[in-house]
Design an enzyme around this catalytic site. Structure first.
Site, short mmCIF file in Angstrom:
data_model
loop_
_atom_site.label_atom_id
_atom_site.label_comp_id
_atom_site.label_asym_id
_atom_site.label_seq_id
_atom_site.Cartn_x
_atom_site.Cartn_y
_atom_site.Cartn_z
N GLY A 191 -0.21 1.84 -1.31
CA GLY A 191 0.56 0.58 -1.65
C GLY A 191 -0.26 -0.37 -2.58
CE LYS B 148 -0.75 -1.34 2.31
NZ LYS B 148 -1.86 0.07 3.45
CB VAL C 221 -3.17 -5.51 -1.38
CG1 VAL C 221 -3.57 -6.70 -0.83
CG2 VAL C 221 -3.53 -4.51 -0.70
CG ASP D 64 -7.82 5.19 5.29
OD1 ASP D 64 -8.31 6.48 4.92
OD2 ASP D 64 -6.58 5.17 4.12
CG LEU E 159 -5.27 -9.88 -3.45
CD1 LEU E 159 -5.48 -10.54 -1.94
CD2 LEU E 159 -6.71 -11.02 -3.99
N GLY E 160 -5.25 -5.82 -5.52
CA GLY E 160 -5.48 -4.39 -5.20
C GLY E 160 -5.10 -2.67 -4.75
N GLY F 224 -4.48 0.87 -3.68
CA GLY F 224 -4.41 1.77 -2.92
C GLY F 224 -3.43 2.88 -3.23
N GLY F 225 -3.70 3.84 -2.57
CA GLY F 225 -2.65 4.86 -2.01
C GLY F 225 -1.54 4.87 -2.06
#
Ligand SMILES: *[C@@H]1O[C@H](CO)[C@@H](O)[C@H](O)[C@H]1NC(C)=O
Ligand SMILES: *[C@@H]1O[C@H](CO)[C@@H](O)[C@H](O)[C@H]1NC(C)=O
Ligand SMILES: *[C@@H]1O[C@H](CO)[C@@H](O)[C@H](O)[C@H]1NC(C)=O
Ligand SMILES: *[C@@H]1O[C@H](CO)[C@@H](O)[C@H](O)[C@H]1NC(C)=O
Ligand SMILES: *[C@@H]1O[C@H](CO)[C@@H](O)[C@H](O)[C@H]1NC(C)=O
Ligand SMILES: *[C@@H]1O[C@H](CO)[C@@H](O)[C@H](O)[C@H]1NC(C)=O
Ligand SMILES: *[C@@H]1O[C@H](CO)[C@@H](O)[C@H](O)[C@H]1NC(C)=O
Length: 765
Positions: free
Chosen positions: A452, A468, A454, A566, A446-447, A449-450
């Site tokens: 990890g 995640k 998802v 965050d 799905l995405g 990021g910094g």
């Protein structure tokens, strides 16, 4: 395995005993019956089997003659004749249905003038009312001597068969015996029961080519066994000069001829000739009538009640079509042939039976070798698998414990007693999640990021989840992490992404969240999809309120407060109704707490970071407030927190905005759509709120709760400004108060950074 030889030995010892007892039990069978009881069996060396018989009651009497025989013992060799018929019987067989008899040949002798001077053996041999017929296959009509024409007639005097013999030098004769020169032969038809021979006189005439000058004195005509022609009649010269009587053998076919065929014969049981049980009826091959034959496997006289006896095939096994080399056992009508005990194979073959042991020995060797080779290999493989599996389980256990799984389980069981589920929170196994994400397939991402990746996952109960998988591997999270998980799992707020569970069996725990369908707020703001005109500000405000409420709730729900750490638009998710859902709570708590690590690892995202946190390394609620301020700004301006196009001083949204506020140009930064929809007094109020949030000094920032309340107030005012005038005077006043207060905050000396000095944030990440 040691039993087999012992059994063998015992068998060998017992075998002679068994044989002896078998011999004792076996009585010699009575000699096979061939005649009726009390009747004469032999005449000379000729056996007279029933239905033939010598004397009254010893032969079959069914109205037809031939079975009654007479034995004349007055001769040196007793003579056997059929009563009523002038035939001397020399051989008799019930197996072939044949009788060998002797008949006198008819003889004509001539003087030199060709006048008949002597004649004998004339007359008929009538067998028509008897059981006999002349065999058509084994007899020939022969005319011996030349020139002559011999023939015979039937009962009515009609010519049946004949042949002509001429006088020529023998070298002109055809090959074979009796082929026309000085001797001729002819076949006879079947079913002939009457024989009356004649010789046609052929006198010597000059000039007649058929008649040779040299003639024989006597000429004969007779019926004779074909065999006789072949064996006895080997030299015609021997017979040419003869003048004596000639007696020749003939073959007669005998059968039970009072009834025409078997089916008729079987109707009258008293008359039926086949008396033996193990017998059957056979149609006569020559003429009407039938014969009897013992069934297969039996032999003897089928015409007697107990005549057919079982053949002991084992006694004459060498003569059998299939000889037996093993143990032969006689059975009624048949026999069995088996290999002796302890051996196996095919007993009807020579050396077909092989000792069983040698066979099993080979088998043993093969089996032993295979077992010896394959078992260790298999065991090793099995052990290897077992060790690998145990290793895996141990690793899982290790991680589970390290990640605080035991603690979490204890917490959960103390919470509701089940140990597996508390408020919908679940500890997943690694396999569960692998199954849900199709082994973390690339198309499920799905995405990234910094922290990890998802993944989108589908659990076994068809629930869609976001999983995640953290990248972080520095320090193993422990009890604190588990505690955090536990607390987070208890949070149930409509604007917080729900934590459904976690997986602790892996090195870095994986978190399972509820799946939010519409992506991040970041994508919503900066993506291609524009907000519907007329509702842009309203939507922004609502999202802001919902996010603020979620943060405020988290800050107040537990002690110590749950910090986000965050806050950014990428961490605010939107569902299909554009309801905000804050995600990734407590992610920052996964970070190490000791200062050394902290120095090199700053959590958070550039552009949203609280400057005070950067200086003190201490994350507080106010850090979240600062970050939220940036989010608010982003919502209103539709600009990214950090953007890398444009001049250097314009890169930070916060700095840009602050500088714009100072010169009173901040409304120009706002998104045009938002600006158009926003009321002027709202702009001022919200600007002041943002400025307070972005205050350098954490203490001076409002709490998240206050921010949420202010925004909610603004939203209501924006939605319904006319009602505010009189009914909600107080609210309007408070809005204005806020405006007043913020003037002071703006210039609080000790917490203001010197923007104009050109200093900018610098991050290690
Ligand atoms: C009977 O014995 C005679 C001589 O003793 C012999 O020629 C003849 O072949 C024998 N017949 C049978 C049927 O054995
Ligand atoms: C008697 O007849 C049987 C059967 O036809 C035959 O085997 C045997 O050789 C004959 N005996 C003589 C002496 O012809
Ligand atoms: C006919 O032959 C028999 C025997 O061969 C002989 O005894 C008899 O005398 C002969 N008769 C004449 C008329 O030749
Ligand atoms: C047959 O008789 C003639 C004269 O009578 C004689 O020459 C011849 O040798 C005899 N043949 C045999 C085989 O006895
Ligand atoms: C047997 O003989 C009878 C009369 O003798 C006849 O009617 C019948 O058809 C015969 N059967 C066979 C099978 O030849
Ligand atoms: C059966 O055979 C016997 C003896 O040959 C005879 O007396 C009797 O009449 C026969 N019965 C029939 C029904 O033909
Ligand atoms: C009788 O049976 C035996 C064998 O069972 C066979 O060889 C023989 O030819 C048979 N005889 C007749 C007349 O069918």
């Amino acid at each position: 395995m040691a039993i087999a030889p012992v059994v063998h030995l015992l068998l060998l010892l017992l075998l002679p005993l068994a044989e002896v007892s078998a011999l004792e039990q076996q009585k010699p069978p009575p000699p096979p019956q061939v005649v009726r009881p009390g009747c004469r069996e032999k005449c000379g060396n000729i056996t007279v089997p029933y239905p033939f018989g010598i004397g009254d009651g010893c032969y079959r009497d069914d109205g037809k003659g031939g079975f009654q025989l007479r034995c004349d013992d007055s001769h040196a060799t007793p003579r056997l004749t059929a009563v009523g018929y002038d035939i001397r019987i020399t051989n008799l067989s019930i197996a072939t249905g044949e009788v060998q008899a002797k008949l006198k040949a008819t003889r004509y002798c001539y003087d030199n003038e060709g006048v008949t001077v002597n004649r004998s053996g004339d007359g008929a041999t009538p067998l028509t009312s008897s059981h006999y017929l002349f065999s058509a296959t084994k007899n020939r009509l022969v005319a011996l001597g030349c020139p002559s024409h011999g023939y015979f007639v039937d009962t009515a005097g009609y010519y049946v068969s004949g042949c002509m013999s001429i006088c020529r030098p023998l070298q002109y004769a055809m090959p074979g015996s009796c082929t026309g020169v000085a001797c001729c032969q002819s076949a006879i038809p079947s079913a002939v029961g009457y024989f009356e021979p004649f010789l046609l006189d052929m006198q010597k005439k000059d000039g007649d080519p058929i008649l040779y000058t040299t003639t024989t004195t006597c000429r004969y005509v007779f019926l004779v066994e074909t065999e006789w022609l072949r064996t006895r009649y080997n030299n015609v010269d021997k017979h040419l000069n003869r003048t004596d009587d000639l007696t020749v053998p003939i073959i007669l076919d005998w059968a039970v001829r009072n009834v025409g065929n078997c089916s008729t014969a079987r109707l009258n049981r008293t008359d039926y000739a086949c008396r033996s049980v193990a017998s059957h009826c056979v149609k006569s091959i020559n003429g009407a009538g039938y014969q009897c034959n013992c069934s297969k496997g039996y032999e003897g006289n089928p015409y007697l009640e107990d005549g057919c006896r079982d053949i002991d095939e084992c006694k004459r096994i060498e003569k059998q079509e299939e000889p037996c080399y093993g143990v032969c056992t006689n059975t009624p009508g048949s026999y069995t042939c088996q290999c002796p005990p302890g051996t196996s194979g095919i007993a009807t073959w020579k050396n077909g039976c092989r000792p069983k042991d040698s066979f099993t020995f080979a088998l043993k060797v093969v089996t032993g070798v295979s077992v010896g080779v394959f078992l260790p290999v298999f065991m090793c493989f099995w052990l290897y698998l077992g060790i690998q599996k145990r290793k895996l389980i141990r690793a899982k256990h290790k991680f589970f414990e390290l990640n605080g799984g035991v603690f979490l389980q204890q917490q959960m069981s103390s919470y509701n007693g089940t140990g597996t589920c508390a408020g919908g929170f679940k500890i997943f196994s690694k396999e569960d999640l692998e199954k849900a994400t199709n082994h973390f397939a690339a198309d499920r991402v799905l995405g990234r990021g910094g922290h990890g990746i998802v993944y989108k996952g589908v659990l076994e109960d068809k629930t869609v989840v976001a999983i995640k998988k953290s990248k972080m591997i520095e320090e193993a999270p422990t009890k604190e992490f588990a505690m955090e998980m536990f607390i987070l799992s208890q949070i149930n707020h409509k604007n917080v992404v729900k934590l459904l569970g976690c997986c602790l069996e892996v090195e870095v725990p994986m978190l399972v969240y509820e799946y939010v369908s519409n992506g991040t707020l970041y994508n919503y703001i900066h993506g291609s999809k524009g907000i519907e005109s007329g509702t842009a500000f309203e939507t922004c405000l609502r999202i802001a309120v919902e996010s603020a409420e979620a943060l405020a709730y988290m800050h107040s729900s537990a002690s110590p407060p749950i910090l986000h750490g965050d806050v950014k638009t990428a961490n605010i998710l939107l569902d299909d109704k554009l309801t905000a859902k804050v995600s990734d709570f407590g992610a920052s708590k996964l970070a190490p707490t000791d200062e050394a690590k902290m120095a090199t690892l700053v959590q958070g995202t550039c552009g949203y970071l609280d400057p005070e946190y950067l200086m003190t390394c201490r994350l507080t609620e106010k850090s979240d407030v600062y970050s939220f301020g940036v989010v608010l700004l982003e919502l209103l301006t539709k600009k990214k927190a950090l953007y890398f196009e444009g001049p250097e001083e314009d890169r930070s949204l916060v700095l840009c905005f602050m500088m714009a506020v100072q010169v009173g140009q901040h409304h120009e930064l706002l998104d045009s759509q938002v600006r158009n929809e926003m009321r002027i007094e709202t702009l001022e109020v919200i600007t002041q709120l943002i400025m307070r949030c972005l205050n350098m000094c954490g203490q001076e920032r409002p709490t998240m709760k206050e921010v949420a309340e202010r925004l909610e107030m603004l939203r209501r005012y924006q939605l319904n400004p006319w009602a505010q005038a009189d009914a909600n005077m107080e609210e309007r006043q408070s809005l204005l108060d806020m405006e007043q207060r913020n003037v002071e905050y703006k210039f609080t000396q000790d917490c203001v950074l010197d923007f104009e000095g050109g200093s900018t944030y610098s991050f290690s990440s």
